[in-house]
Design an enzyme around this catalytic site. Structure first.
Site, PDB file in Angstrom:
ATOM      1  N   ARG A  75       0.846  -1.195   0.000  1.00  0.00           N
ATOM      2  CA  ARG A  75       0.000   0.000   0.000  1.00  0.00           C
ATOM      3  C   ARG A  75       0.878   1.241   0.000  1.00  0.00           C
ATOM      4  O   ARG A  75       2.056   1.205   0.341  1.00  0.00           O
ATOM      5  CB  ARG A  75      -0.903   0.022   1.236  1.00  0.00           C
ATOM      6  N   GLY A  77       2.130   4.940   1.472  1.00  0.00           N
ATOM      7  CA  GLY A  77       2.317   5.456   2.828  1.00  0.00           C
ATOM      8  C   GLY A  77       3.558   4.914   3.494  1.00  0.00           C
ATOM      9  O   GLY A  77       4.402   4.257   2.877  1.00  0.00           O
ATOM     10  N   GLN A  78       3.670   5.209   4.798  1.00  0.00           N
ATOM     11  CA  GLN A  78       4.868   4.858   5.550  1.00  0.00           C
ATOM     12  C   GLN A  78       4.523   3.798   6.601  1.00  0.00           C
ATOM     13  O   GLN A  78       3.794   2.863   6.303  1.00  0.00           O
ATOM     14  CB  GLN A  78       5.470   6.137   6.133  1.00  0.00           C
ATOM     15  N   TYR A  79       5.045   3.936   7.829  1.00  0.00           N
ATOM     16  CA  TYR A  79       4.751   2.943   8.858  1.00  0.00           C
ATOM     17  C   TYR A  79       3.417   3.236   9.535  1.00  0.00           C
ATOM     18  O   TYR A  79       3.090   4.393   9.818  1.00  0.00           O
ATOM     19  CB  TYR A  79       5.851   2.932   9.928  1.00  0.00           C
ATOM     20  N   ALA A 155      -5.981   6.681   9.938  1.00  0.00           N
ATOM     21  CA  ALA A 155      -4.958   6.580   8.902  1.00  0.00           C
ATOM     22  C   ALA A 155      -5.576   5.948   7.659  1.00  0.00           C
ATOM     23  O   ALA A 155      -6.608   5.278   7.733  1.00  0.00           O
ATOM     24  CB  ALA A 155      -3.785   5.742   9.395  1.00  0.00           C
ATOM     25  N   LEU A 156      -4.938   6.178   6.515  1.00  0.00           N
ATOM     26  CA  LEU A 156      -5.377   5.489   5.314  1.00  0.00           C
ATOM     27  C   LEU A 156      -4.207   5.253   4.381  1.00  0.00           C
ATOM     28  O   LEU A 156      -3.233   6.004   4.374  1.00  0.00           O
ATOM     29  CB  LEU A 156      -6.486   6.260   4.598  1.00  0.00           C
ATOM     30  N   SER A 170      -8.000   3.003   8.755  1.00  0.00           N
ATOM     31  CA  SER A 170      -8.141   2.550  10.142  1.00  0.00           C
ATOM     32  C   SER A 170      -8.560   3.722  11.019  1.00  0.00           C
ATOM     33  O   SER A 170      -8.090   4.848  10.826  1.00  0.00           O
ATOM     34  CB  SER A 170      -6.838   1.931  10.660  1.00  0.00           C
ATOM     35  N   CYS A 186       3.461   7.301  10.144  1.00  0.00           N
ATOM     36  CA  CYS A 186       3.393   8.045   8.877  1.00  0.00           C
ATOM     37  C   CYS A 186       4.519   9.066   8.744  1.00  0.00           C
ATOM     38  O   CYS A 186       4.389  10.059   8.016  1.00  0.00           O
ATOM     39  CB  CYS A 186       2.030   8.721   8.715  1.00  0.00           C
TER      40      CYS A 186
END
Length: 222
Positions: A75, A77-79, A155-156, A170, A186
């Protein structure tokens, strides 16, 4: 007359869903949607404690690599952290049928989160340069520069394959917020993380599920 698009299938899993199993099921469902053999789906799950690394994740943002399992994710994004008390909504939708516009699709996901939070009188907001949905915290001491503190509540991160989305969003309902300290969520260090219960709201996972279903159609109009 314009044909009304049918509602996606809503699936709610009980207990904790293993992350790798979730990814495999999402990929299979997305392929079936593209093949026309399965309807769109929204899948509501909870995961055991884990971290996921999106395609933009930086190794230095994993500050406690031995704490929980770390899953490499395709996906964007980051962590991010997933765990009990957090509602994860995996979104398997036909983006081609919804305008072939990825930027608008992501905006619609953000709008959906904000609309769901509004059901609990929580004002979620988007911030330029920061992924996710944020709430201001006038109840907490301000930042060093005097600006009000803002905490992340949702978050997404999505992936789109052959114009069908998977992964999703989430919302923090009542997770252990201390679990977020093993990563830089993120990639953002100057802001915190909160949840609906942390904000003083007696909200259950079932309440959030109802809010998501109630607001979906208004955002993702057929």
């Amino acid at each position: 007359m314009r044909q009304v698009k049918p509602m996606p299938e809503w699936i709610t899993s009980t207990g904790l869903t293993a992350y790798d199993d979730a990814v495999a099921q999402m990929e299979a469902r997305a392929a079936a949607i593209r093949a026309g053999t399965a309807p769109e789906a929204i899948w509501l799950v909870e995961h055991p404690p884990l971290y996921t690394a999106g395609t933009s994740a930086k190794p230095e943002d994993l500050t406690d690599p031995d704490r929980f399992p770390v899953h490499q994710s395709k996906r964007g994004g980051q962590y991010t952290y997933h765990g009990p008390g957090q509602r994860v909504a995996y979104v398997m939708l036909d983006v081609a049928e919804r305008g072939h516009d990825v930027r608008k699709f992501v905006h619609d996901l953000e709008t959906w989160i904000i609309a769901a939070l509004d059901q609990f009188n929580v004002k979620g907001e988007i911030r330029e340069g920061r992924v996710g949905v944020w709430v201001t915290r006038p109840d907490l001491p301000p930042n060093a520069d005097g600006s009000p503190r803002e905490d992340k509540i949702a978050a997404l991160g999505i992936r789109i394959r052959k114009w069908v989305s998977f992964h999703g969003l989430s919302i923090n309902v009542e997770p252990d917020l201390e679990h977020f300290t093993g990563i830089v969520p993120c990639g953002i260090t100057e802001h915190g993380v909160t949840s609906l219960v942390d904000l003083g709201l007696p909200v259950t996972m079932e309440d959030v599920d109802v809010a998501l279903k109630t607001t979906f159609t208004n955002v993702f109009k057929a």
